[in-house]
Each structure stands twice: as structure tokens, then as C-alpha cells.
Design a protein around this motif. Structure first.
Motif, PDB file in Angstrom:
ATOM      1  N   VAL A  22       0.847  -1.199   0.000  1.00 40.40           N
ATOM      2  CA  VAL A  22       0.000   0.000   0.000  1.00 40.40           C
ATOM      3  C   VAL A  22       0.884   1.252   0.000  1.00 40.40           C
ATOM      4  CG1 VAL A  22      -1.792   1.275   1.224  1.00 40.40           C
ATOM      5  CG2 VAL A  22      -1.894  -1.228   1.115  1.00 40.40           C
ATOM      6  N   LYS A  24      -0.017   4.419  -0.775  1.00 39.23           N
ATOM      7  CA  LYS A  24      -0.699   5.705  -0.606  1.00 39.23           C
ATOM      8  C   LYS A  24       0.096   6.642   0.305  1.00 39.23           C
ATOM      9  CE  LYS A  24      -3.415   4.568   3.414  1.00 39.23           C
ATOM     10  NZ  LYS A  24      -4.465   3.693   3.903  1.00 39.23           N
ATOM     11  N   ILE A  66      -7.922   0.547  -3.170  1.00 39.42           N
ATOM     12  CA  ILE A  66      -8.344  -0.051  -1.896  1.00 39.42           C
ATOM     13  C   ILE A  66      -9.227   0.866  -1.062  1.00 39.42           C
ATOM     14  CG2 ILE A  66      -6.292  -1.534  -1.771  1.00 39.42           C
ATOM     15  CD1 ILE A  66      -5.191   0.461   0.335  1.00 39.42           C
ATOM     16  N   MET A 150     -13.416  -8.196   0.981  1.00 42.29           N
ATOM     17  CA  MET A 150     -12.398  -7.342   1.588  1.00 42.29           C
ATOM     18  C   MET A 150     -12.991  -6.756   2.856  1.00 42.29           C
ATOM     19  SD  MET A 150     -11.809  -3.750   1.747  1.00 42.29           S
ATOM     20  CE  MET A 150     -10.477  -2.593   1.565  1.00 42.29           C
ATOM     21  N   MET A 152     -11.819  -4.402   6.745  1.00 46.17           N
ATOM     22  CA  MET A 152     -10.842  -3.832   7.674  1.00 46.17           C
ATOM     23  C   MET A 152     -11.337  -4.122   9.080  1.00 46.17           C
ATOM     24  SD  MET A 152      -9.387  -0.079   6.858  1.00 46.17           S
ATOM     25  CE  MET A 152     -10.612   0.508   5.739  1.00 46.17           C
ATOM     26  N   MET A 194      -3.613  -5.728   7.678  1.00 45.78           N
ATOM     27  CA  MET A 194      -2.803  -4.556   7.367  1.00 45.78           C
ATOM     28  C   MET A 194      -1.521  -4.644   8.213  1.00 45.78           C
ATOM     29  SD  MET A 194      -6.148  -2.010   7.230  1.00 45.78           S
ATOM     30  CE  MET A 194      -5.346  -0.708   8.065  1.00 45.78           C
ATOM     31  N   SER A 195      -0.751  -3.560   8.234  1.00 41.87           N
ATOM     32  CA  SER A 195       0.567  -3.640   8.889  1.00 41.87           C
ATOM     33  C   SER A 195       0.522  -4.242  10.293  1.00 41.87           C
ATOM     34  CB  SER A 195       1.201  -2.249   8.953  1.00 41.87           C
ATOM     35  OG  SER A 195       1.587  -1.845   7.672  1.00 41.87           O
ATOM     36  N   ARG A 210      -2.937  -6.310   2.781  1.00 40.13           N
ATOM     37  CA  ARG A 210      -2.668  -4.959   2.267  1.00 40.13           C
ATOM     38  C   ARG A 210      -1.766  -4.254   3.278  1.00 40.13           C
ATOM     39  NH1 ARG A 210      -8.221  -5.511   2.900  1.00 40.13           N
ATOM     40  NH2 ARG A 210      -8.019  -3.936   4.503  1.00 40.13           N
ATOM     41  N   VAL A 211      -0.487  -4.206   2.982  1.00 35.74           N
ATOM     42  CA  VAL A 211       0.476  -3.714   3.974  1.00 35.74           C
ATOM     43  C   VAL A 211       1.151  -2.441   3.472  1.00 35.74           C
ATOM     44  CG1 VAL A 211       2.541  -4.297   5.285  1.00 35.74           C
ATOM     45  CG2 VAL A 211       0.855  -6.082   4.770  1.00 35.74           C
ATOM     46  N   GLY A 212       1.018  -1.367   4.250  1.00 34.86           N
ATOM     47  CA  GLY A 212       1.580  -0.081   3.862  1.00 34.86           C
ATOM     48  C   GLY A 212       2.741   0.353   4.733  1.00 34.86           C
ATOM     49  N   SER A 213       2.417   0.898   5.916  1.00 35.62           N
ATOM     50  CA  SER A 213       3.447   1.514   6.752  1.00 35.62           C
ATOM     51  C   SER A 213       4.576   0.550   7.127  1.00 35.62           C
ATOM     52  CB  SER A 213       2.814   2.129   8.006  1.00 35.62           C
ATOM     53  OG  SER A 213       1.887   1.248   8.571  1.00 35.62           O
TER      54      SER A 213
END
Ligand SMILES: *Cc1c(COP(=O)(O)O)cnc(C)c1O
Length: 217
Positions: A22, A24, A66, A150, A152, A194-195, A210-213
Motif C-alpha cells: 500500500v 498511498k 483499496i 475485503m 478492515m 494490514m501492517s 494490504r500492507v503499507g506503513s
């Protein structure tokens, strides 16, 4: 280091779990670093930011939208988006169908479920989702391919709450698969994690995190 973070995240994923990086709010150079390490699937949640990155970056990147997508933005991403993950209404699905047809494409989507405690989170409640699927109009959307669900989880440190929500997502996936998508080979995706919670998500059946930070910060 993005390179090291990415390596660590990859090594912690079970076989068959897809990683959406991710990106963004992170610059083009960050995507390039991950790309250099072989990452090809990236997630973005704002149309304009995505457009800038799409235009600047290699075309073999698969972009996943997403975030919450407004119907009036669908036309901008329809020519190139690989997957729209957060489809939360029949209205949005119909617009994706319309724009996909215009572009002579079939667009992959996920049904976004609201299972978290926060009111602010988007997505359909399980009951709303059942009603939409029972109604059957979605079957007319020939240019949309529903690939799974999907969600969260609640934003809480109480991992027992998060676990309960992931487990519920897993059950709903099985229910929908059996009731509506039994013959659909494409209906395979469970996108959650996620993270801070993707390890738990994997334990609870997620095959698409979905991994961002954890990668980019
Ligand atoms: C930002 C975002 C993520 C990634 O969150 P991190 O905590 O940075 O890993 C995943 N899914 C959605 C829908 C997001 O908006």
C-alpha cells in the motif's frame, strides 16, 4: 529501508498469500524502490494520487484501488485498474460495469464488508451484502468479476476483537462462496490484514494482505 522491510514482510507470509504494497501517501520513488525488489502489486486509495503514479511508473504494475471509491471517479481508473477492492454497493458495481464495458474490459472487484465496531468504516453489513446478492441484479454486470471479499478490522489493540472479526470474515467468505459463487473459479480472494494485524489475518484465513506503513515507513 524499504528493501529490508519488504523482504521481512515477504518472509513472514505463508505460501499463496498475495501482498498488496500500500503506497498511498508515499512518493513515486518509494514505489520504485519496491518495484526494484520485484514487487508488482500496489494499493492506492485516492484517484488523483493513483493517476500521477500510474502515469509515472512502469506499466506492468498491478494497481489495486483499496479506498472508498465515488461513482463519479470510476471512469478515470477504469482503463487501467487491476482490481477495485472496496465495492460497497450495487450502484458502484453497476458504474464499474458500465465503465469497464466502455473500455472493453472486465474489471476484478471485491465486496467490502463492514464487520468492525467503528461506525466510520465503510462497507456492507453481512445482511446488506446478502440482500444485494439475493437480489441478483449483480449478475447482469458482465464486465465485473467478483473475486472475493475485503474488510478492515476494528482499529484496536485488543487482538481478540480483531480475531473475532477476521474469523467472521472467513465464515462469510465460505457462506458466499457456497450460496452464490460455487461455480465461480475466480471467487477466491480474502483480503484482510494490514501492517499491525496481517500475521493474525493470515492465521484467520486471509490470502491477500494490504500492507503499507510496515513497508514504506
Ligand atoms: C492504508 C490502508 C491499508 C494499509 O494500512 P497500513 O496500516 O499502512 O498497513 C490497508 N487497507 C486499506 C483499505 C487502507 O486504506
Amino acid at each position: 529501508m524499504i528493501k529490508d522491510n519488504l523482504k521481512e514482510v515477504r518472509e513472514s507470509l505463508a505460501e499463496g498469500v498475495e501482498l498488496v504494497a500500500v503506497s498511498k501517501y508515499h512518493p513515486i520513488s518509494a514505489v520504485e524502490e519496491a518495484y526494484a525488489e520485484g514487487q508488482r502489486v500496489f494499493g492506492e486509495s485516492r484517484e488523483q494520487e493513483l493517476r500521477v503514479k500510474y502515469e509515472a511508473l512502469p506499466k506492468d504494475i498491478k494497481w489495486h484501488f483499496i479506498g472508498h471509491l465515488q461513482t463519479n471517479k470510476v471512469k478515470y481508473i477504469a482503463p487501467y485498474i487491476d482490481m477495485i477492492e472496496a465495492v460497497d454497493s450495487l450502484k458502484l458495481m453497476k458504474e464499474i460495469d458500465r465503465q469497464a464495458e466502455k473500455n472493453c474490459r472486465v474489471i476484478d472487484i471485491l465486496l467490502e464488508l463492514h464487520l468492525a465496531q467503528e461506525e466510520t468504516k465503510s462497507g456492507m453489513t453481512p445482511q446488506e451484502c446478502r440482500e444485494m446478492l439475493d437480489n441478483g441484479e449483480w449478475r447482469d454486470c458482465q464486465h465485473v468479476r467478483i473475486c472475493g471479499i475485503m474488510m478492515m478490522a476494528s482499529n484496536t489493540d485488543d487482538m481478540s476483537v480483531v480475531k473475532r472479526e477476521f474469523t467472521e470474515a472467513d465464515k462469510l467468505f465460505a457462506e458466499f462462496k457456497e450460496s452464490y459463487f460455487a461455480g465461480e473459479e475466480a471467487f477466491t480472494v480474502k483480503s484482510y490484514g494490514m501492517s499491525h494485524d496481517y500475521m493474525l489475518a493470515q492465521e484467520c484465513g486471509s490470502n491477500h494482505v494490504r500492507v503499507g506503513s510496515r513497508i514504506f515507513s
